[in-house]
Design a protein around this motif. Structure first.
Motif, mmCIF file in Angstrom:
data_model
loop_
_atom_site.group_PDB
_atom_site.id
_atom_site.type_symbol
_atom_site.label_atom_id
_atom_site.label_comp_id
_atom_site.label_asym_id
_atom_site.label_seq_id
_atom_site.Cartn_x
_atom_site.Cartn_y
_atom_site.Cartn_z
ATOM 1 N N VAL A 75 0.835 -1.200 0.000
ATOM 2 C CA VAL A 75 0.000 0.000 0.000
ATOM 3 C C VAL A 75 0.873 1.255 0.000
ATOM 4 O O VAL A 75 0.611 2.217 -0.745
ATOM 5 N N PHE A 76 1.917 1.278 0.819
ATOM 6 C CA PHE A 76 2.818 2.433 0.850
ATOM 7 C C PHE A 76 3.459 2.644 -0.523
ATOM 8 O O PHE A 76 3.593 3.780 -0.985
ATOM 9 N N ALA A 77 3.849 1.534 -1.158
ATOM 10 C CA ALA A 77 4.455 1.642 -2.485
ATOM 11 C C ALA A 77 3.445 2.150 -3.516
ATOM 12 O O ALA A 77 3.783 2.976 -4.369
ATOM 13 N N LEU A 78 2.218 1.677 -3.435
ATOM 14 C CA LEU A 78 1.176 2.116 -4.364
ATOM 15 C C LEU A 78 0.849 3.597 -4.168
ATOM 16 O O LEU A 78 0.613 4.322 -5.138
ATOM 17 N N GLY A 123 2.883 5.872 -3.212
ATOM 18 C CA GLY A 123 3.954 6.627 -3.856
ATOM 19 C C GLY A 123 3.837 6.605 -5.371
ATOM 20 O O GLY A 123 4.023 7.631 -6.036
ATOM 21 N N ALA A 124 3.507 5.445 -5.922
ATOM 22 C CA ALA A 124 3.401 5.317 -7.374
ATOM 23 C C ALA A 124 2.236 6.122 -7.935
ATOM 24 O O ALA A 124 2.306 6.644 -9.053
ATOM 25 N N LEU A 125 1.151 6.221 -7.159
ATOM 26 C CA LEU A 125 -0.035 6.943 -7.617
ATOM 27 C C LEU A 125 -0.008 8.417 -7.240
ATOM 28 O O LEU A 125 -0.957 9.156 -7.549
ATOM 29 N N GLY A 126 1.039 8.841 -6.564
ATOM 30 C CA GLY A 126 1.158 10.247 -6.203
ATOM 31 C C GLY A 126 0.200 10.696 -5.126
ATOM 32 O O GLY A 126 -0.241 11.853 -5.128
ATOM 33 N N VAL A 127 -0.123 9.821 -4.198
ATOM 34 C CA VAL A 127 -1.029 10.187 -3.102
ATOM 35 C C VAL A 127 -0.258 11.005 -2.082
ATOM 36 O O VAL A 127 0.790 10.577 -1.580
ATOM 37 N N GLY A 128 -0.758 12.184 -1.760
ATOM 38 C CA GLY A 128 -0.068 13.056 -0.828
ATOM 39 C C GLY A 128 -0.128 12.553 0.599
ATOM 40 O O GLY A 128 -1.049 11.818 0.980
ATOM 41 N N GLU A 129 0.844 12.942 1.407
ATOM 42 C CA GLU A 129 0.873 12.549 2.822
ATOM 43 C C GLU A 129 -0.349 13.114 3.549
ATOM 44 O O GLU A 129 -0.698 14.288 3.385
ATOM 45 N N PRO A 143 -9.862 9.222 -4.391
ATOM 46 C CA PRO A 143 -9.960 8.003 -5.218
ATOM 47 C C PRO A 143 -8.633 7.254 -5.328
ATOM 48 O O PRO A 143 -8.609 6.021 -5.255
ATOM 49 N N ARG A 144 -7.546 7.980 -5.504
ATOM 50 C CA ARG A 144 -6.249 7.317 -5.622
ATOM 51 C C ARG A 144 -5.827 6.669 -4.302
ATOM 52 O O ARG A 144 -5.248 5.572 -4.291
ATOM 53 N N ALA A 145 -6.102 7.345 -3.204
ATOM 54 C CA ALA A 145 -5.752 6.786 -1.892
ATOM 55 C C ALA A 145 -6.543 5.510 -1.624
ATOM 56 O O ALA A 145 -6.002 4.520 -1.106
ATOM 57 N N LEU A 146 -7.818 5.526 -1.968
ATOM 58 C CA LEU A 146 -8.647 4.338 -1.760
ATOM 59 C C LEU A 146 -8.189 3.199 -2.664
ATOM 60 O O LEU A 146 -8.179 2.037 -2.251
ATOM 61 N N LEU A 147 -7.804 3.529 -3.890
ATOM 62 C CA LEU A 147 -7.297 2.499 -4.808
ATOM 63 C C LEU A 147 -6.013 1.888 -4.264
ATOM 64 O O LEU A 147 -5.831 0.662 -4.303
#
Length: 261
Positions: free
Chosen positions: A191-194, A196-202, A208-212
């Motif tokens: 999840v942490f890697a995803l 980063g790959a999807l550009g989810v901010g801290e 939507p990207r965070a949930l994905l």
């Protein structure tokens, strides 16, 4: 190769070797067959009387879902990232090595913490009587012999178990859930890697990207739920196991990010 890169290479190699030793060492601690603490119990305790059923997720499936699947997914993410950024092959391999070393330390820390706690606490499993075939008659279809050989509320004794030594020891390792901790460690790291790959901010968790990015946790949650349904663990066993896995993954990822910076 620049002089700075040449000078830094031995330090990088030593650091990687150290992390490899730490990861392997923690994994060994997690696999050592320690003797569980013998907590007192009473006969016919309904909390320990769940019927013995096969695990929905046996150990080999746990390894496939919580270790191999995340490892392959990480490899795919690394390949996509290297292709998009057009990084050199050597640089991509170096990044991959650090990622997998962090993942190994995450898994090793999870295994070590889980194994030590299991044996230190010595909590009986909900299916203890079935697992050890208490009084030599618990698993019989007709429970008349079991009822005749036991007495409600009488102090129990593991010497009355007739199952194998392995099953007897395993029956005293309910807390925390190893399936749960392993599942959440592997999927949380992914999840942490995803993220980063999807550009989810801290601090972003419901976009939507965070949930994905968080969908792998559904797999871990299902694995934990099967341990409750199959009668191998209590609710807090699974909850604490999940917390161990998530915290270990967070520590592993934080270490990776600190190294990258």
């Amino acid at each position: 190769m620049s002089e700075h890169e040449a000078a830094a290479r031995p330090r990088v190699a030593h650091s990687a070797l150290f992390e490899l030793v730490v990861g392997v060492g923690l994994s060994v601690v997690g696999l050592v067959p320690l003797t569980p603490y013998d907590t007192p119990f009473v006969e016919r305790d309904p909390v320990l009387s769940r019927p013995l059923v096969d695990s929905t997720v046996p150990t080999w499936m746990l390894a496939l879902l919580a270790v191999i699947f995340p490892a392959l997914a990480l490899l795919l993410l690394l390949g996509i990232s290297a292709s998009r950024k057009q990084v050199r092959f050597r640089s991509a391999v170096t990044t991959g090595v650090w990622v997998y070393l962090a993942a190994m330390c995450t898994l090793g820390l999870t295994m070590a913490a889980t194994n030590v706690l299991k044996n230190l606490v010595g909590r009986k499993r909900p299916n203890l009587f079935g697992l050890c075939n208490y009084a030599g008659s618990f698993n019989q279809a007709d429970q008349a012999a079991y009822l005749a050989a036991t007495e409600p509320g009488r102090i129990g004794s593991l010497s009355r178990c007739t199952g194998s030594a392995h099953d007897l020891a395993d029956g005293q390792r309910s807390f925390p859930s190893g399936h749960s901790s392993t599942a959440f460690a592997g999927t949380s790291f992914l999840v942490f890697a995803l993220r980063g790959a999807l550009g989810v901010g801290e601090g972003t968790y419901f976009s939507p990207r965070a949930l994905l990015a968080g969908t792998p946790l559904l797999l871990a949650s299902w694995i934990g739920a099967t341990r409750l349904r199959d009668g191998w663990h209590n609710y807090d066993d699974v909850a604490v196991g999940a917390a161990i896995g998530i915290l270990a993954a967070a520590a592993g990822w934080a270490h990776l990010c600190a190294h990258a910076s």
